[in-house]
Design a protein around this motif. Sequence first.
Motif, PDB file in Angstrom:
ATOM      1  N   ALA A  57     -12.331   6.736   9.902  1.00 39.61           N
ATOM      2  CA  ALA A  57     -11.147   7.423  10.050  1.00 39.61           C
ATOM      3  C   ALA A  57     -10.391   7.791   8.759  1.00 39.61           C
ATOM      4  O   ALA A  57     -11.002   7.423   7.825  1.00 39.61           O
ATOM      5  N   PHE A  58      -9.676   8.790   8.939  1.00 40.01           N
ATOM      6  CA  PHE A  58      -8.811   9.556   7.659  1.00 40.01           C
ATOM      7  C   PHE A  58      -7.537   9.241   8.124  1.00 40.01           C
ATOM      8  O   PHE A  58      -6.958   9.786   9.134  1.00 40.01           O
ATOM      9  N   VAL A  59      -6.642   9.000   7.234  1.00 40.17           N
ATOM     10  CA  VAL A  59      -5.249   8.937   7.111  1.00 40.17           C
ATOM     11  C   VAL A  59      -4.715   9.513   5.838  1.00 40.17           C
ATOM     12  O   VAL A  59      -5.137   9.296   4.754  1.00 40.17           O
ATOM     13  N   GLU A  60      -3.679  10.715   6.162  1.00 35.37           N
ATOM     14  CA  GLU A  60      -3.061  11.352   5.206  1.00 35.37           C
ATOM     15  C   GLU A  60      -1.570  10.996   5.099  1.00 35.37           C
ATOM     16  O   GLU A  60      -0.836  11.057   5.945  1.00 35.37           O
ATOM     17  N   PHE A  61      -1.191  10.495   3.814  1.00 41.33           N
ATOM     18  CA  PHE A  61       0.244  10.041   3.515  1.00 41.33           C
ATOM     19  C   PHE A  61       1.113  11.310   3.200  1.00 41.33           C
ATOM     20  O   PHE A  61       0.213  12.315   2.649  1.00 41.33           O
ATOM     21  N   ALA A  62       2.389  11.364   3.163  1.00 45.02           N
ATOM     22  CA  ALA A  62       3.105  12.661   2.545  1.00 45.02           C
ATOM     23  C   ALA A  62       3.121  12.468   1.373  1.00 45.02           C
ATOM     24  O   ALA A  62       3.188  13.587   0.630  1.00 45.02           O
ATOM     25  N   GLU A  63       3.026  11.470   0.670  1.00 45.07           N
ATOM     26  CA  GLU A  63       2.994  11.279  -0.813  1.00 45.07           C
ATOM     27  C   GLU A  63       1.842  10.676  -1.430  1.00 45.07           C
ATOM     28  O   GLU A  63       1.343   9.722  -0.720  1.00 45.07           O
ATOM     29  N   LEU A  64       1.316  11.109  -2.544  1.00 47.23           N
ATOM     30  CA  LEU A  64       0.169  10.351  -3.383  1.00 47.23           C
ATOM     31  C   LEU A  64       0.413   9.124  -3.568  1.00 47.23           C
ATOM     32  O   LEU A  64      -0.441   8.123  -3.543  1.00 47.23           O
ATOM     33  N   SER A  65       1.734   8.688  -4.072  1.00 45.91           N
ATOM     34  CA  SER A  65       2.145   7.609  -4.299  1.00 45.91           C
ATOM     35  C   SER A  65       2.156   6.373  -3.365  1.00 45.91           C
ATOM     36  O   SER A  65       1.800   5.141  -3.394  1.00 45.91           O
ATOM     37  N   GLN A  66       2.394   6.797  -1.888  1.00 42.83           N
ATOM     38  CA  GLN A  66       2.065   5.871  -0.903  1.00 42.83           C
ATOM     39  C   GLN A  66       0.549   5.618  -0.671  1.00 42.83           C
ATOM     40  O   GLN A  66       0.557   4.462  -0.396  1.00 42.83           O
ATOM     41  N   ALA A  67      -0.041   6.213  -0.898  1.00 43.74           N
ATOM     42  CA  ALA A  67      -1.490   6.142  -0.719  1.00 43.74           C
ATOM     43  C   ALA A  67      -2.134   5.147  -1.776  1.00 43.74           C
ATOM     44  O   ALA A  67      -2.720   4.209  -1.434  1.00 43.74           O
ATOM     45  N   ILE A  68      -1.575   5.293  -2.924  1.00 36.64           N
ATOM     46  CA  ILE A  68      -1.972   4.477  -4.226  1.00 36.64           C
ATOM     47  C   ILE A  68      -1.263   3.083  -3.939  1.00 36.64           C
ATOM     48  O   ILE A  68      -2.228   1.809  -4.212  1.00 36.64           O
ATOM     49  N   SER A  69      -0.220   3.102  -3.200  1.00 32.10           N
ATOM     50  CA  SER A  69       0.366   1.840  -3.083  1.00 32.10           C
ATOM     51  C   SER A  69      -0.263   1.054  -1.933  1.00 32.10           C
ATOM     52  O   SER A  69      -0.681  -0.237  -2.140  1.00 32.10           O
ATOM     53  N   MET A  70      -0.922   1.643  -0.940  1.00 30.26           N
ATOM     54  CA  MET A  70      -1.711   1.137   0.106  1.00 30.26           C
ATOM     55  C   MET A  70      -3.079   0.351  -0.627  1.00 30.26           C
ATOM     56  O   MET A  70      -3.513  -0.510  -0.290  1.00 30.26           O
ATOM     57  N   VAL A  71      -3.596   1.208  -1.210  1.00 31.78           N
ATOM     58  CA  VAL A  71      -5.093   1.109  -1.727  1.00 31.78           C
ATOM     59  C   VAL A  71      -4.854  -0.222  -2.598  1.00 31.78           C
ATOM     60  O   VAL A  71      -5.637  -1.086  -2.916  1.00 31.78           O
ATOM     61  N   SER A  72      -3.784  -0.155  -3.670  1.00 30.96           N
ATOM     62  CA  SER A  72      -3.601  -1.078  -4.770  1.00 30.96           C
ATOM     63  C   SER A  72      -3.071  -2.546  -4.175  1.00 30.96           C
ATOM     64  O   SER A  72      -3.804  -3.465  -4.306  1.00 30.96           O
ATOM     65  N   TYR A  73      -2.307  -2.478  -2.791  1.00 31.51           N
ATOM     66  CA  TYR A  73      -2.119  -3.617  -2.367  1.00 31.51           C
ATOM     67  C   TYR A  73      -3.381  -4.259  -1.789  1.00 31.51           C
ATOM     68  O   TYR A  73      -3.556  -5.478  -2.087  1.00 31.51           O
ATOM     69  N   TYR A  74      -4.171  -3.607  -0.970  1.00 32.97           N
ATOM     70  CA  TYR A  74      -5.143  -4.431  -0.477  1.00 32.97           C
ATOM     71  C   TYR A  74      -6.522  -4.691  -1.575  1.00 32.97           C
ATOM     72  O   TYR A  74      -6.974  -5.562  -1.362  1.00 32.97           O
ATOM     73  N   ALA A  75      -6.406  -4.016  -2.546  1.00 41.11           N
ATOM     74  CA  ALA A  75      -7.290  -4.270  -3.647  1.00 41.11           C
ATOM     75  C   ALA A  75      -6.940  -5.639  -4.425  1.00 41.11           C
ATOM     76  O   ALA A  75      -7.871  -6.356  -4.766  1.00 41.11           O
ATOM     77  N   SER A  76      -5.789  -5.966  -4.190  1.00 43.15           N
ATOM     78  CA  SER A  76      -5.302  -7.501  -4.983  1.00 43.15           C
ATOM     79  C   SER A  76      -5.016  -8.480  -3.954  1.00 43.15           C
ATOM     80  O   SER A  76      -4.527  -9.540  -4.382  1.00 43.15           O
ATOM     81  N   SER A  77      -5.021  -8.146  -2.636  1.00 43.32           N
ATOM     82  CA  SER A  77      -4.488  -9.050  -1.707  1.00 43.32           C
ATOM     83  C   SER A  77      -5.649  -9.940  -1.380  1.00 43.32           C
ATOM     84  O   SER A  77      -6.841  -9.719  -1.298  1.00 43.32           O
ATOM     85  N   SER A  78      -5.325 -11.178  -0.978  1.00 42.75           N
ATOM     86  CA  SER A  78      -6.450 -12.173  -0.533  1.00 42.75           C
ATOM     87  C   SER A  78      -6.564 -11.748   0.901  1.00 42.75           C
ATOM     88  O   SER A  78      -7.594 -12.438   1.295  1.00 42.75           O
ATOM     89  N   GLU A  79      -5.760 -11.048   1.575  1.00 39.22           N
ATOM     90  CA  GLU A  79      -5.819 -10.913   2.956  1.00 39.22           C
ATOM     91  C   GLU A  79      -6.520  -9.482   3.135  1.00 39.22           C
ATOM     92  O   GLU A  79      -5.543  -8.702   2.720  1.00 39.22           O
ATOM     93  N   PRO A  80      -7.450  -9.349   3.553  1.00 41.91           N
ATOM     94  CA  PRO A  80      -8.159  -7.935   4.013  1.00 41.91           C
ATOM     95  C   PRO A  80      -7.232  -7.293   4.957  1.00 41.91           C
ATOM     96  O   PRO A  80      -6.543  -7.900   5.721  1.00 41.91           O
ATOM     97  N   ALA A  81      -7.386  -5.868   5.018  1.00 38.41           N
ATOM     98  CA  ALA A  81      -6.596  -5.087   5.832  1.00 38.41           C
ATOM     99  C   ALA A  81      -7.370  -5.345   7.095  1.00 38.41           C
ATOM    100  O   ALA A  81      -8.756  -5.574   7.325  1.00 38.41           O
ATOM    101  N   GLN A  82      -6.772  -5.358   8.340  1.00 38.53           N
ATOM    102  CA  GLN A  82      -7.359  -5.858   9.770  1.00 38.53           C
ATOM    103  C   GLN A  82      -6.735  -4.850  10.807  1.00 38.53           C
ATOM    104  O   GLN A  82      -5.616  -4.550  10.779  1.00 38.53           O
ATOM    105  N   ILE A  83      -7.771  -4.571  11.725  1.00 35.71           N
ATOM    106  CA  ILE A  83      -7.268  -4.084  12.972  1.00 35.71           C
ATOM    107  C   ILE A  83      -8.031  -4.758  14.174  1.00 35.71           C
ATOM    108  O   ILE A  83      -9.300  -4.713  14.130  1.00 35.71           O
ATOM    109  N   ARG A  84      -7.183  -5.491  15.075  1.00 35.03           N
ATOM    110  CA  ARG A  84      -7.842  -5.940  15.891  1.00 35.03           C
ATOM    111  C   ARG A  84      -8.821  -7.264  15.684  1.00 35.03           C
ATOM    112  O   ARG A  84      -9.735  -7.728  16.228  1.00 35.03           O
ATOM    113  N   GLY A  85      -8.248  -7.919  14.564  1.00 31.85           N
ATOM    114  CA  GLY A  85      -8.999  -9.098  13.995  1.00 31.85           C
ATOM    115  C   GLY A  85     -10.170  -8.725  13.066  1.00 31.85           C
ATOM    116  O   GLY A  85     -11.039  -9.540  12.588  1.00 31.85           O
ATOM    117  N   LYS A  86     -10.555  -7.355  12.945  1.00 34.58           N
ATOM    118  CA  LYS A  86     -11.578  -6.947  12.525  1.00 34.58           C
ATOM    119  C   LYS A  86     -11.310  -6.362  10.920  1.00 34.58           C
ATOM    120  O   LYS A  86     -10.570  -5.400  10.777  1.00 34.58           O
TER     121      LYS A  86
END
Length: 337
Positions: A57-86
């Motif tokens: 899927a593709f998701v478009e944010f209103a601002e570039l900084s918001q997309a950078i925030s999400m990618v940066s968060y999960y790049a440094s997080s010990s917990e991966p992004a999950q949907i329905r446990g996947k």
Amino acid sequence: MSTSGQPQFRYTQTPSKVIHLRNLPWECGEEELVELCQPFGKVINTKCNVGANKNQAFVEFAELSQAISMVSYYASSSEPAQIRGKTVYIQYSNRHEIVHNKSPGDVPGNVLLVTMEGVEAGDVSIDVIHLVFSAFGFVHKIATFEKAAGFQALIQFSDVETASAARAQLDGRSIPRYLLPEHVKSCNLRITYSAHTDLNIKFQSHRSRDYTNPYLPVNPTAIEGINQPALGPDGKKTEPESNVLLASIENMQYAVTVDALHTVFSAFGPVQKIAIFEKNGGTQALIQYPDITTAAVAKEALEGHCIYDGGYCKLHLSYSRHTDLNIKVLFELLSKY
């Protein structure tokens, strides 16, 4: 690297407002995507169930900084992004906005595809089609044809705005009853946009017209009754004289244009109309004079005449059965000369 061997992030990618998500659960919906992404900013567009397995899927944010925030968060997080446990893999998309592809009929263009419901091919003439659609602007070209959907026409306008105006006013409407044959009760128009931008019209005929090019050859099927003169009892041609000459042109080493014919034939009197067409693999023309006398003089003088030196474009002349070339498709040339 993840345990599955897939890279979870592409650190070298150029940041984009659009995030690409992979390894999604089956039939992951927009609500689930928004729930995952909205902690980082406003989601303004999504595109779900992408890819052969419908798991991207593709998701478009209103601002570039918001997309950078999400990618940066999960790049440094010990917990991966999950949907329905996947586990969902996240990266920047190569695209900078999400564009939903429309069907060809929904994309505005300068050419309309018109389906005429309730009629057969011979019920609506190309002249009627031209009359109806030229009310909205100059019609450049028309091509009609029959498909499984029925009798259809492609109508080319000069620009998208004119075509859109015609579609807005005529889609779902009927051609006026007085323009239709008596046996036709109604002709409803169903109009979409065509993917074409410039129709390739090779002949003027009862099926196709190019209103921008009066010099286009006329399809012989569009001219009724063009025949060679009949033979008399003695085997010789019986030619009722006419003010219209039929010219057959042989040894065509050079193109024969309306201008060239007008130059040759106007030496004997005013030429009113000219039509050039192809028949039986050869080039022929009809030349109309105001009277039989002028035509007879031109015929006598030009029979066997070569338009170009060297024996090229040799004329063979006979009288046509026509007396006036106002039939179906021929173009007046008086305004030009």
